[in-house]
Motif scaffolding. Structure first.
Motif, PDB file in Angstrom:
ATOM      1  N   VAL A  84       7.043   4.505 -12.828  1.00 11.91           N
ATOM      2  CA  VAL A  84       8.316   3.884 -12.461  1.00 11.91           C
ATOM      3  C   VAL A  84       8.400   2.467 -13.027  1.00 11.91           C
ATOM      4  O   VAL A  84       9.437   2.054 -13.585  1.00 11.91           O
ATOM      5  CB  VAL A  84       8.488   3.871 -10.930  1.00 11.91           C
ATOM      6  CG1 VAL A  84       9.694   3.018 -10.529  1.00 11.91           C
ATOM      7  CG2 VAL A  84       8.657   5.288 -10.407  1.00 11.91           C
ATOM      8  N   LEU A  85       7.324   1.700 -12.900  1.00 13.29           N
ATOM      9  CA  LEU A  85       7.326   0.332 -13.421  1.00 13.29           C
ATOM     10  C   LEU A  85       7.520   0.321 -14.938  1.00 13.29           C
ATOM     11  O   LEU A  85       8.250  -0.524 -15.472  1.00 13.29           O
ATOM     12  CB  LEU A  85       6.025  -0.380 -13.048  1.00 13.29           C
ATOM     13  CG  LEU A  85       5.815  -0.680 -11.552  1.00 13.29           C
ATOM     14  CD1 LEU A  85       4.488  -1.391 -11.341  1.00 13.29           C
ATOM     15  CD2 LEU A  85       6.963  -1.523 -11.000  1.00 13.29           C
ATOM     16  N   ARG A  86       6.887   1.239 -15.608  1.00 15.21           N
ATOM     17  CA  ARG A  86       7.036   1.306 -17.068  1.00 15.21           C
ATOM     18  C   ARG A  86       8.472   1.663 -17.452  1.00 15.21           C
ATOM     19  O   ARG A  86       9.026   1.140 -18.417  1.00 15.21           O
ATOM     20  CB  ARG A  86       6.066   2.316 -17.652  1.00 15.21           C
ATOM     21  CG  ARG A  86       6.081   2.352 -19.173  1.00 15.21           C
ATOM     22  CD  ARG A  86       4.989   3.255 -19.718  1.00 15.21           C
ATOM     23  NE  ARG A  86       5.020   3.274 -21.171  1.00 15.21           N
ATOM     24  CZ  ARG A  86       4.449   2.357 -21.943  1.00 15.21           C
ATOM     25  NH1 ARG A  86       3.803   1.352 -21.406  1.00 15.21           N
ATOM     26  NH2 ARG A  86       4.529   2.439 -23.256  1.00 15.21           N
TER      27      ARG A  86
ATOM     28  N   GLN B 138       9.786   3.600  -6.236  1.00 14.64           N
ATOM     29  CA  GLN B 138      11.221   3.380  -6.372  1.00 14.64           C
ATOM     30  C   GLN B 138      11.772   2.705  -5.111  1.00 14.64           C
ATOM     31  O   GLN B 138      12.597   1.778  -5.191  1.00 14.64           O
ATOM     32  CB  GLN B 138      11.941   4.712  -6.601  1.00 14.64           C
ATOM     33  CG  GLN B 138      13.447   4.589  -6.801  1.00 14.64           C
ATOM     34  CD  GLN B 138      13.807   3.800  -8.046  1.00 14.64           C
ATOM     35  OE1 GLN B 138      13.437   4.183  -9.158  1.00 14.64           O
ATOM     36  NE2 GLN B 138      14.521   2.690  -7.877  1.00 14.64           N
ATOM     37  N   THR B 139      11.307   3.157  -3.958  1.00 15.88           N
ATOM     38  CA  THR B 139      11.719   2.536  -2.692  1.00 15.88           C
ATOM     39  C   THR B 139      11.276   1.085  -2.635  1.00 15.88           C
ATOM     40  O   THR B 139      12.039   0.196  -2.203  1.00 15.88           O
ATOM     41  CB  THR B 139      11.130   3.312  -1.496  1.00 15.88           C
ATOM     42  OG1 THR B 139      11.578   4.666  -1.535  1.00 15.88           O
ATOM     43  CG2 THR B 139      11.530   2.676  -0.175  1.00 15.88           C
TER      44      THR B 139
ATOM     45  N   THR C 167       3.551  -1.368   3.871  1.00 15.32           N
ATOM     46  CA  THR C 167       3.122  -0.002   3.572  1.00 15.32           C
ATOM     47  C   THR C 167       4.317   0.931   3.406  1.00 15.32           C
ATOM     48  O   THR C 167       5.347   0.769   4.054  1.00 15.32           O
ATOM     49  CB  THR C 167       2.211   0.563   4.679  1.00 15.32           C
ATOM     50  OG1 THR C 167       2.951   0.645   5.910  1.00 15.32           O
ATOM     51  CG2 THR C 167       0.980  -0.299   4.866  1.00 15.32           C
ATOM     52  N   LEU C 168       4.155   1.918   2.521  1.00 16.84           N
ATOM     53  CA  LEU C 168       5.125   2.997   2.355  1.00 16.84           C
ATOM     54  C   LEU C 168       4.349   4.305   2.426  1.00 16.84           C
ATOM     55  O   LEU C 168       3.219   4.390   1.923  1.00 16.84           O
ATOM     56  CB  LEU C 168       5.863   2.892   1.022  1.00 16.84           C
ATOM     57  CG  LEU C 168       6.774   1.667   0.854  1.00 16.84           C
ATOM     58  CD1 LEU C 168       5.991   0.511   0.228  1.00 16.84           C
ATOM     59  CD2 LEU C 168       7.993   2.017   0.001  1.00 16.84           C
ATOM     60  N   GLN C 169       4.951   5.320   3.031  1.00 17.94           N
ATOM     61  CA  GLN C 169       4.219   6.561   3.258  1.00 17.94           C
ATOM     62  C   GLN C 169       4.982   7.777   2.750  1.00 17.94           C
ATOM     63  O   GLN C 169       6.215   7.783   2.692  1.00 17.94           O
ATOM     64  CB  GLN C 169       3.937   6.746   4.752  1.00 17.94           C
ATOM     65  CG  GLN C 169       3.073   5.642   5.348  1.00 17.94           C
ATOM     66  CD  GLN C 169       2.655   5.951   6.761  1.00 17.94           C
ATOM     67  OE1 GLN C 169       2.606   7.108   7.189  1.00 17.94           O
ATOM     68  NE2 GLN C 169       2.326   4.907   7.523  1.00 17.94           N
ATOM     69  N   SER C 170       4.204   8.807   2.384  1.00 17.57           N
ATOM     70  CA  SER C 170       4.760  10.094   1.970  1.00 17.57           C
ATOM     71  C   SER C 170       3.863  11.190   2.539  1.00 17.57           C
ATOM     72  O   SER C 170       2.648  11.006   2.671  1.00 17.57           O
ATOM     73  CB  SER C 170       4.812  10.203   0.446  1.00 17.57           C
ATOM     74  OG  SER C 170       5.189  11.514   0.050  1.00 17.57           O
TER      75      SER C 170
ATOM     76  N   PHE D  47       0.850  -1.196   0.000  1.00 18.89           N
ATOM     77  CA  PHE D  47       0.000   0.000   0.000  1.00 18.89           C
ATOM     78  C   PHE D  47       0.886   1.247   0.000  1.00 18.89           C
ATOM     79  O   PHE D  47       1.645   1.479   0.940  1.00 18.89           O
ATOM     80  CB  PHE D  47      -0.904  -0.020   1.234  1.00 18.89           C
ATOM     81  CG  PHE D  47      -1.972   1.046   1.243  1.00 18.89           C
ATOM     82  CD1 PHE D  47      -2.327   1.744   0.100  1.00 18.89           C
ATOM     83  CD2 PHE D  47      -2.651   1.339   2.420  1.00 18.89           C
ATOM     84  CE1 PHE D  47      -3.322   2.715   0.119  1.00 18.89           C
ATOM     85  CE2 PHE D  47      -3.652   2.299   2.460  1.00 18.89           C
ATOM     86  CZ  PHE D  47      -3.983   2.986   1.304  1.00 18.89           C
ATOM     87  N   LEU D  48       0.792   2.050  -1.074  1.00 21.39           N
ATOM     88  CA  LEU D  48       1.506   3.321  -1.168  1.00 21.39           C
ATOM     89  C   LEU D  48       0.592   4.423  -0.653  1.00 21.39           C
ATOM     90  O   LEU D  48      -0.456   4.703  -1.251  1.00 21.39           O
ATOM     91  CB  LEU D  48       1.912   3.604  -2.616  1.00 21.39           C
ATOM     92  CG  LEU D  48       2.684   2.496  -3.343  1.00 21.39           C
ATOM     93  CD1 LEU D  48       3.141   2.986  -4.717  1.00 21.39           C
ATOM     94  CD2 LEU D  48       3.878   2.021  -2.512  1.00 21.39           C
TER      95      LEU D  48
END
Length: 331
Positions: free
Chosen positions: A258-260, A231-232, A215-218, A185-186
């Motif tokens: 990023v995936l592309r 990217q992380t 999970t990754l958070q911004s 989950f971004l």
């Protein structure tokens, strides 16, 4: 060319007061003859009428305008909400002035003060921070309705979505398809109450370790934040995830970019889940679940709350239910 009331009066040889009474629907009350009424209406039908809106606004102490402050129009949800709200305001005789704060607290305050100086009749605001919502609630004397984010520090009505329940529905759907595989989950804009509720809904469904491991958070909720989090995640996994959930369409857009770039394409086997919905999602080959926010219902509820506030009625906050949409994978 449309004529002003004084020009109509001069052309027909009547007083400007007579013209204004006829155009204002008060001819019968002041016993203006049927013949004079007919002459004025026929003239207006042929030439049109043009009012001095500035003078009219000063007299009535209202401008028939509302202000709307949103973070950015690049966010598809806010763009759709703005369009729906503008349409409904126009239907009721109001013009909507739309401004973007870029999620900056000081910019939001400046925009609100600027709209008040333009004498708008009321303000709709998507607050960038708790401090900004509290400040505007205390300092702005115009009728005000807050949208999307409930920081719990204002008595003004707030219109928002059922983010917790929507997140549970979304997480349950992709988790069922994923089986024992992790669902990453971004989370962009992690300090916003809207996003906090979405994260809470996710954690309510997922295993206890999901909050730390999956999970990754911004702090922001932009495309570039999605890029950074993806990217992380790529650096952590060394490959694309099998199941990916995004807190918004801008975050999803950044992640897929990023995936592309890494792979030259979006992996068709990647399962996707996102908040907000757009027809462009149908162009992806993936299996996708999305949570649609009901923008027309939002706009209706927001305008109703504004109308109640302006008429000194007790305004009602409202939580709008979301809808889960499933797009099967292309065969």
């Amino acid at each position: 060319m449309a004529k002003k009331p004084d020009e109509i009066a001069k052309a027909l040889g009547v007083s400007i007061t007579t013209v204004r009474l006829v155009l204002g629907g008060k001819a019968e009350k002041y016993r203006i003859s049927k013949a004079t009424q007919a002459r004025i209406r026929e003239y207006v039908e042929e030439h049109g009428v043009k009012f001095d809106l500035t003078a009219r606004s000063l007299k009535l102490k209202r401008t028939n305008t509302f202000g709307l402050i949103i973070p950015r129009l690049a966010n598809p949800f806010f763009a759709k909400l703005s369009e729906e709200l503008e349409h409904r305001c126009r239907e009721t005789g109001y013009q909507l002035i739309i401004s973007c704060s870029n999620s900056d607290e000081e910019t939001e305050k400046e925009l609100a003060n600027g709209l008040v100086q333009r004498n708008v009749d009321g303000l709709f605001v998507v607050s960038s921070t708790s401090g900004s919502q509290q400040h505007l609630g205390k300092t702005i004397t115009k009728p005000m309705v807050f949208l999307d984010r409930d920081y719990g520090n204002t008595d003004a009505p707030i219109i928002t979505s059922s983010n917790f329940e929507g997140a549970k529905d979304l997480t349950t759907a992709i988790a069922k398809a994923a089986g024992s595989e992790p669902v990453y989950f971004l989370i962009g804009g992690s300090n916003q109450p809207t996003i906090t509720e979405r994260a809470r809904g996710y954690l309510d469904v997922m295993p206890e370790n999901a909050g730390e491991d999956w999970t990754l958070q911004s702090a922001r909720n932009r495309t570039q934040d999605g890029e950074q989090m993806m990217q992380t995640l790529w650096n952590k996994l060394g490959t694309a995830p099998q199941n990916l959930m995004a807190s918004s369409l801008p975050v999803l857009e950044g992640a897929l970019a990023v995936l592309r770039e890494k792979l030259g394409h979006i992996p068709a086997q990647l399962r996707l889940a996102t908040f907000d919905d757009d027809k462009m999602l149908s162009f992806l080959p993936n299996e996708i679940w999305s949570i649609k926010q009901q923008e027309p219902e939002w706009a209706e509820a927001a305008l109703q709350a504004m109308t109640q506030t302006m008429s000194s009625e007790q305004p009602h906050s409202k939580t709008i239910a979301t809808r889960l949409i499933h797009r099967p994978k292309d065969q």
